[in-house]
Scaffold this motif. Structure first.
Motif, PDB file in Angstrom:
ATOM      1  N   MET A  31       3.867  10.982  -6.905  1.00  0.00           N
ATOM      2  CA  MET A  31       3.434  11.462  -5.607  1.00  0.00           C
ATOM      3  C   MET A  31       3.073  12.946  -5.645  1.00  0.00           C
ATOM      4  O   MET A  31       2.279  13.433  -4.874  1.00  0.00           O
ATOM      5  CB  MET A  31       4.544  11.253  -4.567  1.00  0.00           C
ATOM      6  CG  MET A  31       4.953   9.805  -4.402  1.00  0.00           C
ATOM      7  SD  MET A  31       3.617   8.809  -3.731  1.00  0.00           S
ATOM      8  CE  MET A  31       3.409   9.591  -2.158  1.00  0.00           C
TER       9      MET A  31
ATOM     10  N   LEU B 177       3.530   2.320   8.217  1.00  0.00           N
ATOM     11  CA  LEU B 177       3.880   2.242   6.800  1.00  0.00           C
ATOM     12  C   LEU B 177       3.457   0.897   6.212  1.00  0.00           C
ATOM     13  O   LEU B 177       2.926   0.830   5.099  1.00  0.00           O
ATOM     14  CB  LEU B 177       5.384   2.461   6.636  1.00  0.00           C
ATOM     15  CG  LEU B 177       5.880   2.846   5.238  1.00  0.00           C
ATOM     16  CD1 LEU B 177       7.179   3.640   5.349  1.00  0.00           C
ATOM     17  CD2 LEU B 177       6.120   1.636   4.354  1.00  0.00           C
TER      18      LEU B 177
ATOM     19  N   GLU C 228       0.614   1.688   3.686  1.00  0.00           N
ATOM     20  CA  GLU C 228       1.163   1.617   2.326  1.00  0.00           C
ATOM     21  C   GLU C 228       1.267   0.182   1.813  1.00  0.00           C
ATOM     22  O   GLU C 228       1.430  -0.040   0.612  1.00  0.00           O
ATOM     23  CB  GLU C 228       2.552   2.277   2.297  1.00  0.00           C
ATOM     24  CG  GLU C 228       2.581   3.734   2.723  1.00  0.00           C
ATOM     25  CD  GLU C 228       1.993   4.648   1.664  1.00  0.00           C
ATOM     26  OE1 GLU C 228       1.864   4.197   0.508  1.00  0.00           O
ATOM     27  OE2 GLU C 228       1.655   5.804   1.987  1.00  0.00           O
ATOM     28  N   ARG C 229       1.235  -0.790   2.749  1.00  0.00           N
ATOM     29  CA  ARG C 229       1.340  -2.218   2.404  1.00  0.00           C
ATOM     30  C   ARG C 229       2.625  -2.525   1.639  1.00  0.00           C
ATOM     31  O   ARG C 229       2.619  -3.200   0.607  1.00  0.00           O
ATOM     32  CB  ARG C 229       0.106  -2.670   1.599  1.00  0.00           C
ATOM     33  CG  ARG C 229      -1.196  -2.518   2.372  1.00  0.00           C
ATOM     34  CD  ARG C 229      -2.375  -3.135   1.639  1.00  0.00           C
ATOM     35  NE  ARG C 229      -3.603  -2.971   2.378  1.00  0.00           N
ATOM     36  CZ  ARG C 229      -3.995  -3.736   3.396  1.00  0.00           C
ATOM     37  NH1 ARG C 229      -3.223  -4.733   3.778  1.00  0.00           N
ATOM     38  NH2 ARG C 229      -5.135  -3.502   4.022  1.00  0.00           N
ATOM     39  N   ARG C 230       3.717  -2.002   2.128  1.00  0.00           N
ATOM     40  CA  ARG C 230       5.026  -2.246   1.504  1.00  0.00           C
ATOM     41  C   ARG C 230       6.118  -1.896   2.504  1.00  0.00           C
ATOM     42  O   ARG C 230       5.863  -1.312   3.557  1.00  0.00           O
ATOM     43  CB  ARG C 230       5.202  -1.387   0.250  1.00  0.00           C
ATOM     44  CG  ARG C 230       5.106   0.114   0.522  1.00  0.00           C
ATOM     45  CD  ARG C 230       5.403   0.931  -0.710  1.00  0.00           C
ATOM     46  NE  ARG C 230       5.185   2.354  -0.493  1.00  0.00           N
ATOM     47  CZ  ARG C 230       6.042   3.161   0.110  1.00  0.00           C
ATOM     48  NH1 ARG C 230       7.183   2.678   0.591  1.00  0.00           N
ATOM     49  NH2 ARG C 230       5.768   4.453   0.259  1.00  0.00           N
TER      50      ARG C 230
ATOM     51  N   GLY D  13       7.442   9.589  -0.545  1.00  0.00           N
ATOM     52  CA  GLY D  13       6.172   9.753   0.143  1.00  0.00           C
ATOM     53  C   GLY D  13       6.378  10.185   1.585  1.00  0.00           C
ATOM     54  O   GLY D  13       7.457  10.010   2.159  1.00  0.00           O
TER      55      GLY D  13
ATOM     56  N   ASP E 146       7.532   7.398   4.051  1.00  0.00           N
ATOM     57  CA  ASP E 146       8.940   7.027   3.894  1.00  0.00           C
ATOM     58  C   ASP E 146       9.852   8.085   4.508  1.00  0.00           C
ATOM     59  O   ASP E 146      10.828   7.759   5.195  1.00  0.00           O
ATOM     60  CB  ASP E 146       9.274   6.868   2.403  1.00  0.00           C
ATOM     61  CG  ASP E 146       8.501   5.758   1.750  1.00  0.00           C
ATOM     62  OD1 ASP E 146       8.655   4.599   2.173  1.00  0.00           O
ATOM     63  OD2 ASP E 146       7.736   6.035   0.813  1.00  0.00           O
TER      64      ASP E 146
END
Length: 314
Positions: free
Chosen positions: A1, A62, A66-68, A184, A187
């Motif tokens: 990151m 998120l 971020e797809r998670r 990130g 998060d």
């Protein structure tokens, strides 16, 4: 990151300060939302619902961006969230006793102090121009706060509460900077907000304020704060902290009292005197001057690869 130590393109180099400036502008609207909501809820309950309304919005952002699922929380995020929730608790209380400009200025002294804390704990030594920028910006902030007409709505109790909040701001910024270097931005802001909501719930219970407004309209102000100040403001600041030295970030977010005072002039009959207007100008000049240290840092990072090549032609 992290991109520390790597040369940055001009656009990417300016992204961090730009995010901080936009985030500080959004946070500058926070006292406006608080003043609007005090007819329906107490200051601590408003802070609690600010976090609660922001949590689902941040979670969805998120997931879609971020797809998670959120990454695992760490101790620095918990510490930062606790500092921030306590800071907002004192600041909201102080805002009920003093002017918006006064409370916002005093709290933002903590943002300046974080530069010294980062120097001590993170070894981020500020450039000489930073000290000049700090002096100019703080002088401007003092003029903005203290340059109004005597007999205003200031109260020493509100000022002392804001001073306590300023110390908590330093801890929040420092811990957020460390957390941002490990996680990130999405998060960090998500877990910060979850932590803040938990701490704020205990604060509301201890203060004796009611959790719910009398009507659904009472949720309007906290919802505004959730989207503008929490998701927008704090989210942009956390993102910018990952790309900007803490000392410079602390000066940039001093845009908050300028925004707060300018809007309060129109909404709450807290007009700016000539001295206060000059103070706002000094803050903006200090923010611009602080970018001299940032530019020097970016130029050094950009020159490192070429210097290495010159020393090792083979």
């Amino acid at each position: 990151m992290s991109h520390l130590g790597k040369p940055l393109s001009p656009a990417r180099a300016w992204l961090g300060p730009l995010l901080l400036l936009l985030g500080g502008t959004c946070i500058g609207l926070a006292p406006i939302g608080l003043r609007w909501g005090l007819d329906s809820l107490g200051p601590q309950a408003i802070a609690f619902w600010r976090y609660m309304f922001a949590i689902p919005a941040l979670f969805l952002l998120l997931i879609f961006i971020e797809r998670r699922m959120p990454a695992r929380i760490n101790g620095y995020v918990i510490a930062a969230g606790t500092f921030f929730a306590l800071d907002i608790a004192l600041w909201h209380w102080g805002l009920t006793l003093t002017t918006v400009a006064n409370a916002t200025f005093i709290v933002n002294l903590g943002n300046v102090c974080v530069g010294f804390a980062a120097w001590l704990f993170l070894k981020e030594r500020p450039k000489p121009i930073w000290f000049v920028a700090v002096l100019i910006a703080v002088t401007g902030a003092a003029a903005l706060s203290l340059g109004g007409e005597s007999g205003g709505k200031t109260d020493i109790r509100g000022d002392l509460l804001a001073l306590g909040a300023a110390f908590l701001v330093s801890g929040y910024m420092l811990c957020s900077k460390i957390a941002r270097n490990r996680l990130g931005a999405m998060d960090v802001i998500f877990w910060l907000t979850v932590t803040e909501a938990i701490v704020a719930a205990f604060i509301v219970a201890a203060s004796g304020e009611r959790f719910f407004p009398a009507t659904l309209a009472g949720f309007a102000a906290p919802a505004f704060l959730a989207l503008v100040a929490q998701v927008g403001g704090q989210g942009l600041i956390i993102a910018g902290l990952g790309r900007t030295p803490a000392a410079i970030a602390g000066i940039i977010v001093l845009i908050q009292p300028v925004v707060a005072a300018a809007i309060s002039w129109q909404l709450f009959d807290e007009p700016l005197s000539a001295i206060q207007g000059g103070g706002a100008g000094l803050i903006l000049f200090g923010i611009w001057l602080s970018q001299g240290a940032a530019r020097e840092r970016r130029q050094k990072l950009a020159s490192k690869p070429s210097q290495k090549t010159a020393k090792d032609p083979a």
